[in-house]
Design an enzyme around this catalytic site. Structure first.
Site: not given
Length: 699
Positions: A551, A637, A672
């Site tokens: 991320s 995501d 995600h």
């Protein structure tokens, strides 16, 4: 001199170039791969089958390519998966936590992917399964449970699920007597709900088409969700919003915040139609959290220059800021992370000198005591209690060598009871491992902590491979906790290290501020400094280091690859936020407006534009001899959209020098967080570790 590749010489996918230009603040950027962003991305998040066939074909070609390059690791991946699975107690169960007549907990069945939730009578009796995640997930390619809230009369349960990976959760209501769900179906939620005082309905956040929690609504059980009543609407797209309750079931709290400003509105749970009452109006830079305390609220805040936060109190009947009074003064360098209020005590979790601690404050006398721990580096978690009128709190403890332990602690007698120690079925001897805490000198003289673990038999002469993990954003500190998965690397001679770089709050709030916005490049320099310090201390060598982050940590990976490719033997970037400038210029994306306080707003500020452009990984790819790079993403995501790593990989291949490949692995059924099941997730970790071990063969 270019580095030889250890991967097979297989032609990489050729990404079609369709240049588009964008001019801001007099600067024109050309993006050859913007077409990889689906025009109907919002619909794709809900139904991946709607993806443009040309984009799908390209992503599937990427998966074919990485599968060919990693084909020789199939046996290794299988062995890694078996090892990691062998360290998990397959039928593990939490210690149930008491809430009046029942104690609630979660468990897994042997071979199960999803958790089961159960309760047992507090006075003793048989276990009752109230929600079986494996049963609910049957037939789904992706399934993740959201939040759960049992009613105060213990008759019903709100539970949520996401079956796309897009984080649009559906809420259901379960009748706990029959075990069946009622007819209520509430879609497009943030994932959880909270009961009103009479347990006749619940409050929840509704996500708009751009995935923003813009509304709090009330749903009366048995009614059509289309008619749910609007309680509060947040019109500023730059703020997140959540709704929750309190352990005493007296209050409903609406919390509104971005990364530097917060605001609360509240009303009695017994009056669900009441107008939410503003506590303190949002003021840029002012942060505060409310915690119940009977006739008062505890206020955790940075007001009046309390950078590392202080605790104040305010009458519950009139909680406006003018009535806030100091209880625990600000102490620079002691970061107060959270507070929990109980009838006779207030408990706070804080971090000082880089380590967490729990402090118990007796409300009647003001006396305080710490819960002490012996190890020099460890991780703490404060679970607290379901109940408000109690002397017992629960916390967890672990270190990089010590499996997680769960304790109940009596705040009155100061006695702790060990309830559970994490079992490692395949065996774990802490004496086989060594953990260290190092301090790496950064370019500007700051000392950056590194937590690491290695096998006692590993030779530390610079020859050991190393996996160096980093994050460094949003003030998130990475704990030095027990991680059974990394032992598969450590047992093979790796040093596993965590770089506690600026951008997290590992050394206080100033550590966070020194790694954001105009100071963001400190985050990247710190990580590179950690790599160089590990080499200088002869733990490893530069071409033996595999860097890993996900991320915002994936952005870190992209940045350090551009800044110091020679410092690393390989890069693993999971769901990487690498097209920072384009994303921050697009205010239609789910997270862009709330992210401006963290990164800056390049739409309105030329200075912010220049700051981000200077490090945005996609914008700084160059003709460099990059190490092998593995990018991992999920199609649905909503946080880091799939096209960011897809574009980054394409540009890397276009520009890079040398023979090292760039691999892109995209899960076409997830978002995600990756795969949703506990064992499916292990397969993804095994793939990443196999990549690291393949690189270690060259070491």
């Amino acid at each position: 001199m270019t580095r030889p590749s250890i991967f097979a010489d297989i032609p990489a996918p050729q990404t079609e170039r369709r240049p588009v230009s964008d001019t801001r603040h007099g600067v024109t950027r050309v993006d050859e791969y913007a077409w990889l962003r689906a025009d109907n991305w919002q619909e794709v998040f809900r139904d991946p089958g709607l993806l443009d066939p040309a984009i799908r074909a390209h992503l599937e070609e990427e998966n074919r390519y990485q599968a060919e390059l990693m084909a020789d690791t199939a046996g290794l991946r299988k062995a890694l998966f078996a090892e990691m699975k062998g360290r998990i107690k397959e039928d593990d169960s939490s210690v149930p936590m008491k809430d009046g007549p029942f104690a609630y907990g979660s468990s897994y069945k042997k071979g199960g992917e999803q958790p089961r939730y159960f309760r047992i009578p507090s006075a003793g009796g048989s276990e009752e399964i109230i929600l079986d995640g494996d049963k609910e997930a049957e037939g789904q390619a992706y399934f993740r449970l959201g939040g759960m809230d049992h009613s105060s009369d213990h008759r019903r349960l709100i539970w949520g699920f996401d079956d796309k990976g897009s984080e649009f959760y559906t809420l259901r209501v379960r009748d706990l007597a029959s075990g069946g769900d009622l007819g209520d179906v509430v879609g497009d939620t943030g994932g959880s709900g909270v009961w009103d005082g009479a347990n006749k309905g619940f409050f929840y956040t509704r996500l708009d088409p751009n995935h923003r929690p813009s509304k709090v609504l009330y749903h009366a059980v048995g009614s059509d969700a289309a008619g749910d009543r609007l309680v509060y609407e947040e019109t500023d797209p730059g703020f997140f919003m959540n709704v929750g309750g309190t352990r005493s079931n007296e209050w409903i709290m609406i919390s509104i915040s971005d990364h530097e400003t917060s605001e609360y509105r509240l009303f009695p749970a017994s009056d669900p139609a009441a107008e939410p009452k503003l506590v303190a109006a949002r003021e840029t830079g002012l942060q505060y959290d409310l915690e119940e305390g009977g006739d008062i609220f505890f206020v955790l805040t940075n007001a009046d220059g309390a950078k590392d936060f202080k605790v104040m109190t305010v009458p519950a009947a009139d909680p406006v800021r003018a009535n806030w009074k100091e209880l625990v003064a600000h102490e620079p360098g002691r970061l107060i992370l959270s507070v929990m209020g109980f009838k006779d005590y207030m408990v706070r979790l804080e971090r000082k000198d880089g380590l967490p601690r729990i402090v118990v404050h007796e409300r009647a006398t003001g006396d305080e005591h710490h819960i002490a721990f012996a190890e020099e580096a460890y991780s703490l978690g404060l679970s607290g209690s379901y109940e408000y009128d109690t002397d017992i709190i629960r916390f967890s403890y672990s270190s990089m060598t010590t499996p997680a332990q769960v304790f109940d602690y009596d705040m009155r007698t100061r006695e702790r009871a060990l309830l559970k120690t994490q079992e490692v079925p395949s065996g774990h001897n802490a004496e086989d491992y060594v953990t260290r805490r190092l301090m790496a000198p950064a370019e500007d003289g700051e000392l950056v902590p590194i937590s690491l673990i290695h096998h006692r038999d590993t030779t530390l002469d610079g020859s050991a491979p190393c996996l160096l993990y980093g994050y460094g954003s949003y003030g998130i500190a990475i704990p030095a906790s027990f991680n059974t998965n990394c032992l598969s690397l450590v047992d093979r001679g790796f040093v596993y290290a965590i770089a506690h770089i600026r951008g997290g709050k590992d050394k206080g709030y100033a550590w966070y501020e020194d790694g954001k916005r105009t100071a963001k490049q400190n985050t990247f320099r710190d990580f590179i400094a950690c790599a160089r310090h590990l080499v200088a201390e002869r733990y490893t060598a530069h071409d033996h280091i595999v860097a890993q982050g996900g991320s915002a940590g994936g952005m870190l990976m992209g940045a350090v690859a551009n800044m110091a490719p020679e410092a690393f033997g390989g890069i693993i970037a999971e769901v990487p936020f690498v097209d920072v400038l384009t994303t921050m210029l697009d205010d239609t994306l789910p997270l862009t407006p709330p992210e401006w306080p963290e990164w800056g707003n390049p739409i309105t500020s030329e200075h912010d534009y220049e700051t981000i452009a200077a490090y945005s990984p996609y914008d700084n790819v160059a003709a460099l001899d990059y190490p092998p790079i593995l990018a991992v993403a999920g199609l649905t995501d909503p946080r880091v959209t799939y096209w960011e790593p897809a574009k980054w990989v394409a540009r890397l291949r276009e520009c890079k020098a040398g023979a090292n490949p760039v691999l892109f692995k995209i899960n076409m059924d997830s978002g995600h967080a990756g795969a949703s099941g506990r064992f499916s997730r292990l397969e993804e970790i095994a793939f990443n570790y196999a990549f690291a071990l393949k690189i270690a063969q060259r070491a």
